[in-house]
Scaffold this motif. Structure first.
Motif, PDB file in Angstrom:
ATOM      1  N   UNK A 184      32.432  50.276 -42.656  1.00  0.00           N
ATOM      2  CA  UNK A 184      33.088  51.456 -42.075  1.00  0.00           C
ATOM      3  C   UNK A 184      33.862  52.217 -43.138  1.00  0.00           C
ATOM      4  N   UNK A 185      34.444  51.518 -44.072  1.00  0.00           N
ATOM      5  CA  UNK A 185      35.205  52.190 -45.129  1.00  0.00           C
ATOM      6  C   UNK A 185      34.276  52.970 -46.040  1.00  0.00           C
ATOM      7  N   UNK A 186      33.064  52.383 -46.306  1.00  0.00           N
ATOM      8  CA  UNK A 186      32.104  53.090 -47.176  1.00  0.00           C
ATOM      9  C   UNK A 186      31.618  54.358 -46.501  1.00  0.00           C
ATOM     10  N   UNK A 187      31.341  54.248 -45.158  1.00  0.00           N
ATOM     11  CA  UNK A 187      30.872  55.432 -44.413  1.00  0.00           C
ATOM     12  C   UNK A 187      31.947  56.512 -44.415  1.00  0.00           C
ATOM     13  N   UNK A 188      33.203  56.102 -44.199  1.00  0.00           N
ATOM     14  CA  UNK A 188      34.300  57.085 -44.133  1.00  0.00           C
ATOM     15  C   UNK A 188      34.479  57.766 -45.480  1.00  0.00           C
ATOM     16  N   UNK A 189      34.333  57.020 -46.556  1.00  0.00           N
ATOM     17  CA  UNK A 189      34.486  57.641 -47.878  1.00  0.00           C
ATOM     18  C   UNK A 189      33.380  58.653 -48.137  1.00  0.00           C
ATOM     19  N   UNK A 190      32.135  58.296 -47.729  1.00  0.00           N
ATOM     20  CA  UNK A 190      31.045  59.263 -47.901  1.00  0.00           C
ATOM     21  C   UNK A 190      31.254  60.514 -47.056  1.00  0.00           C
ATOM     22  N   UNK A 191      31.782  60.338 -45.806  1.00  0.00           N
ATOM     23  CA  UNK A 191      31.998  61.505 -44.931  1.00  0.00           C
ATOM     24  C   UNK A 191      33.068  62.411 -45.531  1.00  0.00           C
ATOM     25  N   UNK A 192      34.084  61.797 -46.087  1.00  0.00           N
ATOM     26  CA  UNK A 192      35.169  62.614 -46.692  1.00  0.00           C
ATOM     27  C   UNK A 192      34.637  63.347 -47.906  1.00  0.00           C
ATOM     28  N   UNK A 193      33.792  62.679 -48.669  1.00  0.00           N
ATOM     29  CA  UNK A 193      33.259  63.336 -49.865  1.00  0.00           C
ATOM     30  C   UNK A 193      32.362  64.498 -49.488  1.00  0.00           C
ATOM     31  N   UNK A 194      31.530  64.306 -48.462  1.00  0.00           N
ATOM     32  CA  UNK A 194      30.643  65.395 -48.011  1.00  0.00           C
ATOM     33  C   UNK A 194      31.476  66.561 -47.473  1.00  0.00           C
ATOM     34  N   UNK A 195      32.538  66.226 -46.699  1.00  0.00           N
ATOM     35  CA  UNK A 195      33.383  67.288 -46.120  1.00  0.00           C
ATOM     36  C   UNK A 195      34.094  68.076 -47.210  1.00  0.00           C
ATOM     37  N   UNK A 196      34.506  67.371 -48.260  1.00  0.00           N
ATOM     38  CA  UNK A 196      35.189  68.068 -49.360  1.00  0.00           C
ATOM     39  C   UNK A 196      34.220  68.984 -50.099  1.00  0.00           C
ATOM     40  N   UNK A 197      32.966  68.539 -50.306  1.00  0.00           N
ATOM     41  CA  UNK A 197      31.990  69.390 -50.978  1.00  0.00           C
ATOM     42  C   UNK A 197      31.670  70.615 -50.125  1.00  0.00           C
TER      43      UNK A 197
END
Length: 241
Positions: free
Chosen positions: A20-33
């Motif tokens: 879940x932490x890996x998924x959340x980090x990827x979602x945050x990175x995509x949202x920031x881009x």
């Protein structure tokens, strides 16, 4: 002897929390881009997502609690009482009884009028006009002809120590007492017809006072309105000091 080494490869499954932490980090990175390269598209997606949530906030009207009534201070004075208004007191009307005057005695007369007290002139007693009767209302030689001036003592004296005998109990018993005698002062200024008007405790001293007033004292006679001397009463007071 040949030793062979064998290796066993075992696969481990990732833990749920780590996944879940890996998924959340990827979602945050995509949202920031996406925010960096396409800010408008990102804002429209945010509005669409937020519009799907409806939050209902209930507001309740706040009613302040009633203020507590102030407690009186211990020992404080009470409220001022109503002022008392005294009832009006009316004194009762005194009953005045007027006694009728006694009838005047009938006077003898030698005048020519039908009755005594003639209106105009006559020789009867109490004549209303001019006459020689006693008590004439206007002028005449009677005793009631009107006195303008009273008799006045002009000479003679009575000595308290020499002229009176020593009373029982000594002279101190007579100190502070007095006698009043009444005499008639004639046109010659002599006193006569002495009577004791107000006696003292010593009858003998009262009789001596009457005798000495007639013998020793001299008076200026009273006068009428025309200046003529007329007989008049006089009161002599003898006081012992």
């Amino acid at each position: 002897m040949t030793t062979q080494a064998t290796f066993t490869t075992a696969s481990r499954r990732p833990r749920p929390l780590a996944l879940a932490a890996i998924v959340l980090l990827h979602a945050i990175a995509i949202y920031a881009l996406a925010r960096a390269f396409a800010p408008q598209a990102t804002a429209s997606v945010e509005r669409a997502v937020l519009s799907t949530f409806t939050v209902t906030v209930e507001t309740k009207q706040f009613t302040p609690p009633p203020e507590p009534e102030p407690e009186p201070d211990s020992g404080a004075a009470g409220e001022e009482g109503r002022k008392a208004v005294p009832r009006a007191v009316v004194a009762p009307k005194p009953k005045v009884v007027v006694k009728p005057a006694p009838p005047a005695p009938r006077a003898s007369s030698t005048g020519s009028a039908d009755n005594s007290g003639a209106k105009d002139s006559g020789t009867g007693t109490g004549a209303g006009g001019t006459g020689s009767g006693t008590g004439s209302g206007n002028g005449g030689s009677g005793q009631g002809g009107g006195i303008a001036t009273r008799p006045e003592w002009i000479g003679g004296a009575i000595n308290n120590a020499r002229d009176y005998p020593t009373p029982p109990g000594g002279r101190e018993a007579r100190i502070g007492t007095e006698v009043v005698v009444k005499v008639t002062v004639g046109v010659d200024g002599r006193a006569s017809n002495c009577i004791v008007f107000r006696p003292s405790p010593d009858p003998e001293a009262d009789a001596i006072t009457c005798r000495l007033v007639e013998q020793r004292l001299r008076f200026k006679p009273a006068t009428d309105s025309a200046g003529n001397p007329v007989p008049a009463p006089f009161y002599w007071r003898q006081r012992w000091f």
